[in-house]
Each structure stands twice: as C-alpha cells, then as structure tokens.
Write a protein that holds these residues in place. Structure first.
Motif, PDB file in Angstrom:
ATOM      1  N   GLU A 160       0.824  -1.217   0.000  1.00  8.83           N
ATOM      2  CA  GLU A 160       0.000   0.000   0.000  1.00  8.83           C
ATOM      3  C   GLU A 160       0.854   1.260   0.000  1.00  8.83           C
ATOM      4  N   LEU A 161       1.886   1.271   0.833  1.00 11.03           N
ATOM      5  CA  LEU A 161       2.740   2.451   0.915  1.00 11.03           C
ATOM      6  C   LEU A 161       3.502   2.662  -0.388  1.00 11.03           C
ATOM      7  N   VAL A 162       3.973   1.565  -0.977  1.00  7.82           N
ATOM      8  CA  VAL A 162       4.672   1.670  -2.264  1.00  7.82           C
ATOM      9  C   VAL A 162       3.721   2.194  -3.328  1.00  7.82           C
ATOM     10  N   ALA A 163       2.510   1.680  -3.357  1.00 10.21           N
ATOM     11  CA  ALA A 163       1.536   2.124  -4.360  1.00 10.21           C
ATOM     12  C   ALA A 163       1.239   3.615  -4.226  1.00 10.21           C
ATOM     13  N   THR A 164       1.156   4.098  -2.989  1.00  8.73           N
ATOM     14  CA  THR A 164       0.916   5.526  -2.760  1.00  8.73           C
ATOM     15  C   THR A 164       2.068   6.363  -3.311  1.00  8.73           C
ATOM     16  N   GLU A 165       3.291   5.916  -3.052  1.00  5.09           N
ATOM     17  CA  GLU A 165       4.461   6.637  -3.555  1.00  5.09           C
ATOM     18  C   GLU A 165       4.532   6.579  -5.077  1.00  5.09           C
ATOM     19  N   VAL A 166       4.216   5.425  -5.649  1.00  2.21           N
ATOM     20  CA  VAL A 166       4.229   5.285  -7.107  1.00  2.21           C
ATOM     21  C   VAL A 166       3.219   6.244  -7.738  1.00  2.21           C
ATOM     22  N   ALA A 167       2.038   6.380  -7.110  1.00  2.30           N
ATOM     23  CA  ALA A 167       1.031   7.306  -7.634  1.00  2.30           C
ATOM     24  C   ALA A 167       1.562   8.737  -7.665  1.00  2.30           C
ATOM     25  N   LEU A 168       2.267   9.137  -6.609  1.00  3.01           N
ATOM     26  CA  LEU A 168       2.831  10.491  -6.561  1.00  3.01           C
ATOM     27  C   LEU A 168       3.948  10.665  -7.579  1.00  3.01           C
ATOM     28  N   HIS A 169       4.851   9.690  -7.654  1.00  5.25           N
ATOM     29  CA  HIS A 169       5.952   9.776  -8.612  1.00  5.25           C
ATOM     30  C   HIS A 169       5.433   9.755 -10.049  1.00  5.25           C
ATOM     31  N   ALA A 171       2.465  10.814 -11.075  1.00  3.07           N
ATOM     32  CA  ALA A 171       1.836  12.112 -11.345  1.00  3.07           C
ATOM     33  C   ALA A 171       2.894  13.174 -11.623  1.00  3.07           C
ATOM     34  N   SER A 172       3.957  13.196 -10.832  1.00  4.25           N
ATOM     35  CA  SER A 172       5.027  14.168 -11.045  1.00  4.25           C
ATOM     36  C   SER A 172       5.677  13.975 -12.409  1.00  4.25           C
ATOM     37  N   ALA A 173       5.891  12.716 -12.800  1.00  8.33           N
ATOM     38  CA  ALA A 173       6.534  12.435 -14.084  1.00  8.33           C
ATOM     39  C   ALA A 173       5.645  12.821 -15.251  1.00  8.33           C
ATOM     40  N   THR A 174       4.357  12.509 -15.162  1.00  7.90           N
ATOM     41  CA  THR A 174       3.478  12.830 -16.287  1.00  7.90           C
ATOM     42  C   THR A 174       3.311  14.341 -16.424  1.00  7.90           C
ATOM     43  N   LEU A 175       3.348  15.048 -15.302  1.00 12.20           N
ATOM     44  CA  LEU A 175       3.322  16.515 -15.371  1.00 12.20           C
ATOM     45  C   LEU A 175       4.590  17.044 -16.029  1.00 12.20           C
ATOM     46  N   ALA A 176       5.731  16.488 -15.664  1.00 10.32           N
ATOM     47  CA  ALA A 176       6.993  16.923 -16.262  1.00 10.32           C
ATOM     48  C   ALA A 176       7.007  16.670 -17.765  1.00 10.32           C
ATOM     49  N   LEU A 177       6.423  15.574 -18.194  1.00 14.23           N
ATOM     50  CA  LEU A 177       6.360  15.268 -19.628  1.00 14.23           C
ATOM     51  C   LEU A 177       5.543  16.313 -20.381  1.00 14.23           C
ATOM     52  N   ASP A 178       4.621  16.955 -19.678  1.00 16.27           N
ATOM     53  CA  ASP A 178       3.810  18.013 -20.290  1.00 16.27           C
ATOM     54  C   ASP A 178       4.305  19.412 -19.942  1.00 16.27           C
ATOM     55  N   GLY A 179       5.525  19.500 -19.359  1.00 16.57           N
ATOM     56  CA  GLY A 179       6.137  20.802 -19.134  1.00 16.57           C
ATOM     57  C   GLY A 179       5.820  21.452 -17.805  1.00 16.57           C
ATOM     58  N   TYR A 180       5.275  20.689 -16.847  1.00 20.85           N
ATOM     59  CA  TYR A 180       4.949  21.246 -15.530  1.00 20.85           C
ATOM     60  C   TYR A 180       5.978  20.784 -14.509  1.00 20.85           C
ATOM     61  N   ASP A 181       6.470  21.714 -13.715  1.00 23.25           N
ATOM     62  CA  ASP A 181       7.461  21.404 -12.693  1.00 23.25           C
ATOM     63  C   ASP A 181       6.763  21.301 -11.348  1.00 23.25           C
ATOM     64  N   CYS A 182       6.435  20.092 -10.949  1.00 18.81           N
ATOM     65  CA  CYS A 182       5.777  19.882  -9.662  1.00 18.81           C
ATOM     66  C   CYS A 182       6.311  18.573  -9.096  1.00 18.81           C
ATOM     67  N   ASP A 183       7.247  18.686  -8.145  1.00 17.92           N
ATOM     68  CA  ASP A 183       7.912  17.490  -7.655  1.00 17.92           C
ATOM     69  C   ASP A 183       7.027  16.716  -6.677  1.00 17.92           C
ATOM     70  N   VAL A 184       7.517  15.563  -6.273  1.00 18.28           N
ATOM     71  CA  VAL A 184       6.741  14.654  -5.441  1.00 18.28           C
ATOM     72  C   VAL A 184       6.367  15.297  -4.112  1.00 18.28           C
ATOM     73  N   GLU A 185       7.284  16.037  -3.501  1.00 16.12           N
ATOM     74  CA  GLU A 185       6.993  16.626  -2.191  1.00 16.12           C
ATOM     75  C   GLU A 185       5.894  17.670  -2.282  1.00 16.12           C
ATOM     76  N   ARG A 186       5.892  18.445  -3.343  1.00 17.98           N
ATOM     77  CA  ARG A 186       4.809  19.427  -3.524  1.00 17.98           C
ATOM     78  C   ARG A 186       3.472  18.710  -3.702  1.00 17.98           C
ATOM     79  N   LEU A 187       3.464  17.626  -4.440  1.00 14.12           N
ATOM     80  CA  LEU A 187       2.230  16.863  -4.602  1.00 14.12           C
ATOM     81  C   LEU A 187       1.779  16.256  -3.275  1.00 14.12           C
ATOM     82  N   ARG A 188       2.741  15.720  -2.533  1.00 14.80           N
ATOM     83  CA  ARG A 188       2.410  15.108  -1.242  1.00 14.80           C
ATOM     84  C   ARG A 188       1.797  16.136  -0.287  1.00 14.80           C
ATOM     85  N   ASP A 189       2.345  17.357  -0.296  1.00 13.21           N
ATOM     86  CA  ASP A 189       1.884  18.412   0.613  1.00 13.21           C
ATOM     87  C   ASP A 189       0.698  19.201   0.054  1.00 13.21           C
TER      88      ASP A 189
END
Length: 251
Positions: free
Chosen positions: A38-47, A49-67
């Motif tokens: 469960e914890l791994v899946a939660t982290e994978v979801a955040l990572h 999301a951050s990666a797919t945003l970066a692919l579209d030109g958005y800079d939003c790292d995992v910690e910003r998403l988490r918070d």
C-alpha cells in the motif's frame, strides 16, 4: 488469431517486451512489497503524477504533490487521475469508453478557460478517429492471450496519442489508460510500475517514438513498441528505488 500478434514479428520487439516483463517480475520480489504494497503504491502514484506533469512541461515534484502545495487545475487533475486508477482497473476491460470519459472528467473538471463548448469527458473525433476508437475498444473488450500485456498497453497509449480523442489533456489520458491496460492484463495488477517516470527518463525517445507510431509504418510501430519496453524497464527500476528509500525510512 489476435490482430496485434503480427507486431511481435517486427525486429527486436518481442525481445524488448520480454526483457521488460522479466524486469517487472524481479521488481515484484522486492522485500518492501512482501510485507505490504500500500505504501509503495501511494508513492508510485505520486511519482507517476510528477513524471506525467513533467512530460507536459509542468514542474511539480513529489513533495509538492504530497503536501498539496499547488493551485494549478492541471496539476490537481493529474493527481486525481493518478489516485483514481486503482478503482478503475477492473472496469477498463469491460467498458473502456466509460473509463476514458471518467479519466478526462477527473483531469479537466476544474478547467475554467477551455471554451464555452468544452464538455469534460466527451470524446470529439472525426469519422476516421471514431473508427479507430471503436477498434481500440473492441481490442480491449475482446482480449486474447496471444500478445504480451506490455504490447496491449503500448497500443492503447499509442492510439490515444495518435487519435487525440479529447480537445485537451490527451497525453495525460493516454498515459493513464496505458497503466490501466497493464493492470487489467495482469502485468501490473496493483499499479506498482512507475512507467511514466520511465517515459520521462527517455523523453526524447518517447516523443520521437510517438510520432513514429502515428505514421503507421512497420519502422514507426517497431520504434514505439521498443520504446515502451525500455520505458517499462526504467519504470520498474524507479519503483525499486522507491522501495529502497521506503525501507531506509522504516529502518
């Protein structure tokens, strides 16, 4: 015979997809996944999301998403999509058109400037696009066991990028739908592969291979399928890194 089976005869494709599957299998044996994922899946979801945003030109790292440190509707939509995938995996193989509409609604429901005629969740394509979407949905709802899960996901991803069924957010939807294809075909049932990070790691290849797929030529199709295998390998490696970091935190 599965209509996609001839694609396995393209040079290096079968090997690329088999290598990806072997790397995913090794990833799934990590100690962090044996005691609960469960914890791994939660982290994978955040990572993811951050990666797919970066692919579209958005800079939003995992910690910003988490918070939840953002106020951009695009970022909000991508995170909603990533977090909703586990609940949609079982529906994908039964009603892909519904799931595509649901993903688009999640991604774009906060968009305020998309135009007066914009309707989140509505597919808008010409006759040719409609035929391709219908064919894709038929492949999803009438599966065979003849092709690897990675190929099924790659075809879903490639076709949605080529057809562009929605006015906006097609890249986000294509990547999410491909992850659902991996889950429903049994390669990644718990959505633990950080495949979007794999696409990001190989971004120039990802962009070029997308265009190559759209040509429909054997070389173009081969380029995309080979990329997808490599992205899955890189995504599995990213998940292993997540597992390692979580083990350090627990220890």
């Amino acid at each position: 015979m599965d209509p996609l089976a001839p694609l396995l005869e393209l040079s290096e494709v079968a090997d690329a997809l088999e290598n990806a599957r072997a790397n995913v299998d090794r990833m799934l044996w990590h100690e962090a996944l044996r005691s609960g994922d469960e914890l791994v899946a939660t982290e994978v979801a955040l990572h993811s999301a951050s990666a797919t945003l970066a692919l579209d030109g958005y800079d939003c790292d995992v910690e910003r998403l988490r918070d939840r440190d953002f106020d951009d509707p695009v970022v909000s939509g991508v995170l909603r999509v990533s977090e909703a995938l586990p609940g949609l995996a079982a529906v994908w193989a039964i009603s892909p058109r519904f799931v595509l509409a649901k993903l688009h609604l999640l991604a774009t429901r906060d968009f305020r400037d998309a135009g007066s005629g914009f309707e989140p969740g509505r597919i808008e394509v010409d006759q040719s696009g409609s035929m391709r979407i219908n064919a894709l949905c038929a492949l999803i709802t009438n599966p065979t066991k003849e092709i690897p899960a990675a190929m099924a996901a790659a075809v879903v991803h490639g076709e949605l990028l080529a057809v562009q069924p929605f006015p906006v957010a097609n890249n986000v939807i294509a990547r999410a739908a491909a992850r659902l294809a991996l889950a429903s075909k049994g390669l990644d049932p718990k959505l633990l592969i950080t495949v979007d990070a794999g696409h990001l790691e190989r971004q120039p290849e990802y962009v070029g291979a997308q265009r190559a797929w759209s040509t429909g030529t054997p070389d173009g199709v081969r380029s995309w399928l080979k990329h997808y295998g490599k992205a899955l390998e890189a995504g599995a490696a990213e998940t292993l890194q997540i597992c390692t970091e979580l083990m350090k935190d627990v220890g």
